[in-house]
Design an enzyme around this catalytic site. Structure first.
Site, PDB file in Angstrom:
ATOM      1  N   LYS A 112       0.737  -1.158  -0.131  1.00  0.00           N
ATOM      2  CA  LYS A 112      -0.099  -0.012   0.045  1.00  0.00           C
ATOM      3  C   LYS A 112       0.996   1.230   0.099  1.00  0.00           C
ATOM      4  CE  LYS A 112      -3.452   2.528   2.825  1.00  0.00           C
ATOM      5  NZ  LYS A 112      -4.419   2.644   3.834  1.00  0.00           N
ATOM      6  N   ASN A 139       6.952   5.488  -0.696  1.00  0.00           N
ATOM      7  CA  ASN A 139       8.149   4.867  -0.878  1.00  0.00           C
ATOM      8  C   ASN A 139       8.763   4.478   0.554  1.00  0.00           C
ATOM      9  OD1 ASN A 139       8.333   5.300  -3.817  1.00  0.00           O
ATOM     10  ND2 ASN A 139       9.062   7.231  -3.222  1.00  0.00           N
ATOM     11  N   ARG A 140       7.902   4.081   1.299  1.00  0.00           N
ATOM     12  CA  ARG A 140       8.368   3.360   2.777  1.00  0.00           C
ATOM     13  C   ARG A 140       9.200   4.709   3.400  1.00  0.00           C
ATOM     14  NH1 ARG A 140       4.428   1.143   1.490  1.00  0.00           N
ATOM     15  NH2 ARG A 140       4.110  -0.927   1.948  1.00  0.00           N
ATOM     16  N   LEU A 141       9.441   5.657   3.156  1.00  0.00           N
ATOM     17  CA  LEU A 141      10.356   6.804   3.680  1.00  0.00           C
ATOM     18  C   LEU A 141       9.204   7.548   4.839  1.00  0.00           C
ATOM     19  CD1 LEU A 141      12.471   8.131   0.740  1.00  0.00           C
ATOM     20  CD2 LEU A 141      12.967   6.415   2.440  1.00  0.00           C
TER      21      LEU A 141
END
Length: 215
Positions: free
Chosen positions: A10, A192-194
């Site tokens: 997601k 972007n999981r940042l």
């Protein structure tokens, strides 16, 4: 059984959390986030939180409990003091609370110490509960083994007859805890999981410091 979930993904992109815009006191940020989620994401049960304790067997255990009040001092919930959770807290008051609000893509993790609140505060909340919930607190010897559901219903029927037309007093084994935090981490999902992570830690004098964590 071998179920591959590696393609479950997601993208998070609804908001951001910066160190610069975070208030000095984490309870103010908690209040802002709580009211924002409560207003804009009704599908989330905003006051549902995970309470994690360390049991007498040395293992952590987590369960969902409803937050009933929060102040600058801490977070208050109610339970059976004789339950597995209550016994664990009596033995080790270090607990962890966590909130995950999927709609807002936010998470809060709180480390703190739990202690019983004043009896008059527990009395006041118990009196405000629906009568059925009051009787339920009396019926349930929480975490103990029971033969079946019919046993609970029979006990409830007995109490309904016993207290018909009478006031129900709070049992001494039931009441509130306040978790006084010393560390609170706020997580905001980002692309972007940042993800944005801001952690507050209280010093020995109770003053809060904050820093940004790598995702």
């Amino acid at each position: 059984m071998n179920t591959d979930l590696s393609n479950y993904r997601k993208s998070y992109s609804k908001d951001e959390l910066t160190l610069k815009d975070s208030p000095d006191n984490p309870m103010e940020l908690f209040r802002n986030w709580f009211h924002d989620v409560d207003k804009n994401f009704p599908e989330d049960e905003t006051n549902a939180m995970t309470v994690s304790t360390i049991g007498l067997d040395g293992f952590p255990k987590s369960r969902i409990v409803l937050l009933k009040r929060f102040t600058y001092e801490g977070f208050i919930f109610f339970t059976n003091y004789d339950s597995e959770k209550g016994v664990a807290i009596e033995n080790n008051p270090n607990v962890c609370l966590s909130f995950f609000w999927a709609g807002a893509e936010r998470q809060i993790i709180i480390k703190g110490k739990a202690e019983k609140i004043a009896e008059n505060l527990s009395d006041g909340y118990f009196e405000s509960r629906p009568r059925g919930s009051q009787l339920g607190a009396l019926v349930s010897k929480q975490s103990s083994v029971i033969p079946n559901r019919a046993f609970l219903e029979e006990e409830l029927n007995k109490l309904e007859k016993k207290y018909e037309g009478k006031e129900i007093e709070r049992p001494k084994f039931w009441g509130g805890y306040i978790v006084k935090p010393f560390e609170i981490e706020f997580w905001q999902g980002r692309p972007n999981r940042l993800h944005d992570r801001v952690r507050y830690v209280a010093d020995s004098e109770g003053f809060w410091g904050k820093n940004r964590l790598s995702p």
